[in-house]
Design a protein around this motif. Structure first.
Motif, mmCIF file in Angstrom:
data_model
loop_
_atom_site.group_PDB
_atom_site.id
_atom_site.type_symbol
_atom_site.label_atom_id
_atom_site.label_comp_id
_atom_site.label_asym_id
_atom_site.label_seq_id
_atom_site.Cartn_x
_atom_site.Cartn_y
_atom_site.Cartn_z
ATOM 1 N N UNK A 196 -3.786 12.790 -5.309
ATOM 2 C CA UNK A 196 -4.660 13.287 -4.239
ATOM 3 C C UNK A 196 -4.460 14.777 -3.995
ATOM 4 N N UNK A 197 -3.288 15.300 -4.299
ATOM 5 C CA UNK A 197 -3.046 16.737 -4.132
ATOM 6 C C UNK A 197 -3.732 17.547 -5.225
ATOM 7 N N UNK A 198 -3.724 17.032 -6.464
ATOM 8 C CA UNK A 198 -4.262 17.801 -7.587
ATOM 9 C C UNK A 198 -5.658 17.356 -8.013
ATOM 10 N N UNK B 70 0.831 -1.202 0.000
ATOM 11 C CA UNK B 70 0.000 0.000 0.000
ATOM 12 C C UNK B 70 0.872 1.261 0.000
ATOM 13 N N UNK B 71 1.874 1.303 0.863
ATOM 14 C CA UNK B 71 2.726 2.486 0.956
ATOM 15 C C UNK B 71 3.472 2.735 -0.354
ATOM 16 N N UNK B 72 4.038 1.693 -0.919
ATOM 17 C CA UNK B 72 4.772 1.828 -2.182
ATOM 18 C C UNK B 72 3.843 2.323 -3.295
ATOM 19 N N UNK B 73 2.661 1.722 -3.403
ATOM 20 C CA UNK B 73 1.733 2.109 -4.464
ATOM 21 C C UNK B 73 1.148 3.495 -4.229
ATOM 22 N N UNK B 74 0.918 3.846 -2.966
ATOM 23 C CA UNK B 74 0.431 5.194 -2.664
ATOM 24 C C UNK B 74 1.447 6.228 -3.158
ATOM 25 N N UNK B 75 2.708 6.025 -2.816
ATOM 26 C CA UNK B 75 3.745 6.973 -3.228
ATOM 27 C C UNK B 75 3.878 7.038 -4.750
#
Length: 167
Positions: free
Chosen positions: A45-47, A33-38
């Motif tokens: 999610x920011x844009x 999850x962490x790797x794919x999120x990054x």
């Protein structure tokens, strides 16, 4: 940890996956999850403006609202997924379907991954050997279900769905 029994229509998911050795899920799934999120989500999610077909599919299909665990002999395939709404399947994504049928639906509340891992332990070490056999649990694949909200909150809701065999 509550369980209900529900009938669900055929469901097709879209997502991406990795293979995880049996016994390593509680460390390897959060790492995935962490790797794919990054790699796929942090900028998006920011844009909220997709720049690739995969990013568009993430937004259109809610990829990340579900995870699918598909058992095999020495490992399991762990998917980060969303309900497929139709259309093109971009390179790097695949489809996975469940037939219509009855399901055992478990829910829990609390920060993840701890609350979901505790629920998973309950499902496979307590429910499955007892009630799961009585209800003829499929035992080959499950779905993790995530809510919107803050995953580290003590009020965060998540769940596990287990397909049952037609007898």
């Amino acid at each position: 940890m509550n369980v209900t029994y529900e009938k669900k229509h055929k469901m097709t998911f879209i997502g991406f996956h990795t293979e995880i050795p049996n016994g390593e899920g509680y460390t390897k799934c959060p790492q995935f999850w962490e790797r794919e999120y990054n790699a796929k989500y942090a900028r998006l999610w920011q844009t909220m403006k997709p720049e690739t077909p995969v990013e568009a599919a993430i937004l259109e299909n809610g990829i990340g609202m579900y995870a699918i665990c598909v058992e095999s002999d020495n490992c399991f395939s762990y998917w980060i997924a969303g309900l497929y709404k139709g259309g093109e399947v971009p390179d790097g994504l695949e489809l996975f379907s469940f037939r219509e049928g009855d399901w055992a639906v478990f829910s829990t509340k609390g920060a993840i991954p701890e609350s979901l891992q505790a629920l998973n332990t309950y499902v496979w070490q307590e429910w499955f050997p007892k009630d799961g056999q009585q209800h003829h649990a499929d035992g080959t694949a499950t779905i993790e279900v995530y809510s919107t909200g803050e995953p580290k909150s003590p009020d965060y809701e998540s769940g596990i769905w287990v397909p049952l065999l037609d007898i």
